[in-house]
Design a protein around this motif. Structure first.
Motif, PDB file in Angstrom:
ATOM      1  N   LYS A  43       0.846  -1.200   0.000  1.00 38.62           N
ATOM      2  CA  LYS A  43       0.000   0.000   0.000  1.00 38.62           C
ATOM      3  C   LYS A  43       0.880   1.248   0.000  1.00 38.62           C
ATOM      4  N   LYS A  86       1.093   5.557  -0.386  1.00 39.59           N
ATOM      5  CA  LYS A  86       0.367   6.829  -0.456  1.00 39.59           C
ATOM      6  C   LYS A  86       1.366   7.979  -0.551  1.00 39.59           C
ATOM      7  N   LYS A  98       4.800   5.599   2.562  1.00 41.36           N
ATOM      8  CA  LYS A  98       4.397   6.974   2.264  1.00 41.36           C
ATOM      9  C   LYS A  98       5.579   7.752   1.665  1.00 41.36           C
TER      10      LYS A  98
END
Lengths: 311, 103
Positions: A308, A310, B76
Motif C-alpha cells: 500500500k 500513499k 508513504k
C-alpha cells in the motif's frame, strides 16, 4: 621482481595487466614497478594496481616505483591519488582543480558507504542528487552500483577495497571501478560452507555470484541480489562489465554478450575487481531500468501483491 | 494502534547499509506487527536506497510475518526508485514464503 607497466591498461589490456600483477613472489621479495612507458590507464586498472600494491605491502614485500619522472601520466596518477594511496607520494607540479563532473580520486571503501556513494555520484553527475534534475538517472545508477559493490567488498572480502570513477564527457561514458585485496568470491563461498562450491573454479564462482539469491553472507543480513542487479543493469544499458576474481574473469559486453575465461599463465588476481562503463545517454529513467532489471531476474513478478502506497 | 516512522529521521536521505535496516526491523517494527492495524513507513525526503537496505527492511518482515504484514504496512512519500525497491522486496518475501511452503 620487476614489472614493466604496459603502455595502455584499458579494455582488453586489463586482464593481461592483472596477470602481470598476479605473479607469485617469494617471502620478502621486492617488487619494482616501472611506470616509464605507461600512457593510459582506466579506473579499473588504477584500483587493480592500488589494491595489489597495498596487498604486497601488507605481506611485507617492499615496493619500489620507477620511471615516474618520465612517465607521460604521472600528473594524472597524482590527481587520482594513486601514488598517495600506494604510499609513493611525490611533489605535485600542477594545481588541483575542481574534480566535479570529471573524476573521483581513488579512495578506501570504509564503513561510510552511504556518504561514499553520495559524494561519488554527486561528482559524476553534478546536480543529480535532486530527483528532478536531468542528471538524476546517472546519479542513481552510480550510487546504486557503487553502494552495492562496496557493501560486497566490506561484507565478504576480508580485505580492503578501493574505488574510483571517471567521466569522459566527449565520449559520454561513465567508468566506475572497485577492487579489493581480499579472499575472492570462490573462497568466500567456500568459507560459508556451501557444499556446491567445492570443486568449483573461480570463473564458475563469479557466474554463481550473478545468480539471484546467492550470497555468502546469508539471511538475515543479505539477500544476494546486489551483483545480480548490477549485471542486469549493465545488460539493459548496454554497458561493459568486467569482474575478475582469483583466476576467473567475466565480461558482459554490449555486442558480444557474456564472456567467461581465466587469467593467463595460471595467474590470479588476489581479491575481486569490478569495472563498469556505461553511456550517460542510456541511463535516463533509473526507476524504469531497476524495474526491468528486477523483473528480468525474477525478483519482481508482474501482477503480484505490491503493497500500500500513499503520497 | 497506529505506528509511524520517518525513515529520513531514522537513517537520513541515502539508505545503503542493510545491517542498520535489520536492526531497525527487528527492534522497532517486528514486535508491533501483530498489535498494530497500521504501520506507516514514511520515506518523504529519502533520496535513494539500494536493494541491500530495502530487502533487509521489508523482505524479512514479509518472510517472518507472512502476507498479513503487507496489509499492515503503508509506504508513504516514496519516489519511483524507492517504490520499485519496496515492491520487489515484498515480492521477494512472498516468493520465499512460497518456497518454504513447497519445501
Amino acid at each position: 621482481m620487476r614489472i614493466q607497466l604496459p603502455i595502455h591498461i584499458n579494455a582488453d589490456g586489463l586482464p593481461p595487466f592483472l596477470s602481470m600483477l598476479g605473479q607469485p613472489l617469494v617471502e620478502g621479495e621486492e617488487v619494482t614497478l616501472d611506470f616509464s612507458g605507461l600512457r593510459r590507464v582506466t579506473p579499473a586498472g588504477l584500483v587493480g594496481l592500488v589494491a595489489t600494491v597495498l596487498r604486497w605491502r601488507r605481506e611485507h614485500h617492499p615496493v619500489a616505483f620507477l620511471g615516474l619522472d618520465v612517465c607521460a601520466i604521472t600528473g594524472y596518477l597524482q590527481r587520482m591519488d594513486v601514488l598517495k594511496t600506494c604510499g609513493a607520494d611525490m611533489p605535485e607540479s600542477f594545481t588541483r582543480h575542481e574534480a566535479k563532473g570529471r573524476f573521483v580520486p581513488v579512495r578506501l571503501v570504509d564503513h561510510r558507504v552511504n556518504e561514499m556513494g553520495h559524494e561519488m555520484a554527486s561528482c559524476l553527475a553534478p546536480g543529480g542528487d535532486d530527483y528532478d534534475h536531468p542528471m538524476s538517472g546517472i546519479y542513481d545508477m552510480a550510487w546504486y552500483v557503487l553502494t552495492e559493490i562496496a557493501n560486497n567488498a566490506r561484507q565478504h572480502s576480508g580485505g580492503q577495497g578501493y574505488v574510483t570513477a571517471q567521466v569522459n564527457s566527449q565520449e559520454g561514458l561513465v567508468r566506475l571501478a572497485l577492487a579489493d585485496n581480499g579472499k575472492g568470491i570462490l573462497k568466500s563461498f567456500q568459507d560459508t560452507g556451501f557444499s556446491w562450491s567445492s570443486g568449483m573454479d573461480d570463473a564458475v564462482a563469479i557466474q554463481k555470484a550473478l545468480e539471484p539469491k546467492v550470497s555468502s553472507k546469508g539471511w538475515p543480513a543479505n539477500e544476494g541480489v546486489g551483483l545480480t542487479l548490477v549485471a542486469e543493469l549493465s545488460r539493459l544499458t548496454r554497458a561493459w562489465l568486467l569482474i575478475v576474481s582469483g583466476q576467473g574473469t567475466l565480461q558482459i559486453l554490449p555486442k558480444r554478450g557474456l564472456s567467461v575465461s581465466k587469467l593467463s599463465d595460471g595467474r590470479r588476481f588476489h581479491g575481486t575487481l569490478i569495472g563498469l562503463t556505461f553511456r550517460q545517454q542510456e541511463v535516463r529513467d533509473f526507476a524504469d531500468l531497476l524495474h526491468q532489471a528486477k523483473s528480468r531476474t525474477g525478483l519482481l513478478r508482474d501482477g503480484g501483491i505490491t503493497g500500500k502506497f500513499k503520497v | 494502534m497506529k505506528l509511524e516512522f520517518s525513515i529520513l529521521r531514522e537513517f537520513g536521505s541515502h539508505l545503503a547499509d542493510g545491517s542498520q535496516a535489520i536492526e531497525f526491523r527487528m527492534g522497532r517494527i517486528g514486535p508491533y506487527v501483530d498489535i498494530c492495524r497500521e504501520i506507516v513507513l514514511d520515506f518523504s525526503g529519502v533520496r535513494t536506497a539500494n536493494s541491500s537496505f530495502i530487502n533487509a527492511l521489508i523482505c524479512g518482515l514479509v518472510e517472518q510475518h507472512g502476507k498479513k504484514v503487507v496489509e499492515v504496512l503503508v509506504f508513504k512519500g516514496c519516489n519511483p526508485v524507492i517504490r520499485v525497491l519496496i515492491e520487489a522486496a515484498i515480492d521477494l518475501g512472498l516468493q520465499k514464503i512460497d518456497q518454504n511452503v513447497k519445501a
